[in-house]
Design a protein around this motif. Structure first.
Motif, PDB file in Angstrom:
ATOM      1  N   HIS A 174      45.643  16.855  52.422  1.00  0.00           N
ATOM      2  CA  HIS A 174      46.742  16.607  51.479  1.00  0.00           C
ATOM      3  C   HIS A 174      46.673  15.150  51.045  1.00  0.00           C
ATOM      4  O   HIS A 174      46.495  14.261  51.877  1.00  0.00           O
ATOM      5  CB  HIS A 174      48.114  16.856  52.112  1.00  0.00           C
ATOM      6  CG  HIS A 174      48.324  18.252  52.559  1.00  0.00           C
ATOM      7  ND1 HIS A 174      48.531  19.295  51.686  1.00  0.00           N
ATOM      8  CD2 HIS A 174      48.359  18.802  53.795  1.00  0.00           C
ATOM      9  CE1 HIS A 174      48.681  20.403  52.367  1.00  0.00           C
ATOM     10  NE2 HIS A 174      48.575  20.144  53.653  1.00  0.00           N
ATOM     11  N   THR A 210      49.237  13.481  48.469  1.00  0.00           N
ATOM     12  CA  THR A 210      50.349  13.503  47.520  1.00  0.00           C
ATOM     13  C   THR A 210      51.115  12.186  47.653  1.00  0.00           C
ATOM     14  O   THR A 210      50.850  11.410  48.580  1.00  0.00           O
ATOM     15  CB  THR A 210      51.277  14.702  47.797  1.00  0.00           C
ATOM     16  OG1 THR A 210      51.880  14.529  49.080  1.00  0.00           O
ATOM     17  CG2 THR A 210      50.523  16.019  47.742  1.00  0.00           C
ATOM     18  N   ASN A 248      52.619  12.474  51.279  1.00  0.00           N
ATOM     19  CA  ASN A 248      51.919  13.127  52.381  1.00  0.00           C
ATOM     20  C   ASN A 248      50.416  12.886  52.259  1.00  0.00           C
ATOM     21  O   ASN A 248      49.808  13.221  51.246  1.00  0.00           O
ATOM     22  CB  ASN A 248      52.213  14.635  52.363  1.00  0.00           C
ATOM     23  CG  ASN A 248      51.647  15.364  53.562  1.00  0.00           C
ATOM     24  OD1 ASN A 248      51.255  14.764  54.555  1.00  0.00           O
ATOM     25  ND2 ASN A 248      51.605  16.675  53.480  1.00  0.00           N
TER      26      ASN A 248
END
Length: 173
Positions: free
Chosen positions: A80, A82, A85
């Motif tokens: 991940h 983002t 995250n």
């Protein structure tokens, strides 16, 4: 034209005005201490405020912790990436057939968390960690921060480097 009202056994009132019928229901009695339905639903934030709401008190904390992990990402798998995250796995499969989790940084509402799985598997890696950094621990492998702490981030970077080298030497990376 006459309007007739009729109450049924279920407590509904039916009005008939010509050929159009309207049906109204009685409101359920309020229970003591109950909140109205509108008060229990939180409105989701949108726009620029939404990113700040999910980043906790200091948005720079997430970026600093993310950079610690990004320095080791070349030999790991980014699962991940983002704005709140950043999650890394190894290429090695665990006993359950899934890749081993190495570490992550996750921005929450109250604080930003830094997860480092090698310290869970090898607690002796925490032997020379300062008491200040140990105060930030939640559980066995999670460190929580509300504000930027450059000295603690530098120590966490060194710990992450030791963890990375330990897993690399043991063939887990």
């Amino acid at each position: 034209m006459a309007t007739a009202k009729k109450t049924t056994a279920k407590g509904t009132t039916t009005k008939a005005a010509g050929s159009v019928k309207a049906r109204a229901t009685k409101a359920a009695p309020a229970t003591k201490g109950a909140k109205p339905a509108a008060a229990t639903k939180a409105k989701p934030k949108t726009g620029a405020g939404a990113a700040q709401a999910t980043r906790g008190a200091d948005a720079g904390v997430f970026e600093a912790l993310r950079s610690i992990l990004q320095r080791r990402a070349r030999d790991l798998v980014v699962v991940h990436d983002t704005p709140d995250n950043y999650y890394l796995d190894t290429r090695t499969k665990g006993p359950n057939g899934k890749p081993l989790f190495f570490g992550a940084a996750r921005a929450g509402r109250a604080y930003t968390s830094f997860y480092l799985m090698p310290v869970y598997a090898h607690p002796e890696l925490l032997g020379d960690v300062s008491p200040e950094l140990k105060k930030r621990m939640q559980g066995k492998s999670c460190f929580n921060f509300k504000t930027s702490q450059p000295a603690l981030f530098a120590e966490l970077d060194r710990l992450t480097g030791r963890c990375f080298e330990r897993w690399k030497a043991s063939g887990q990376i």
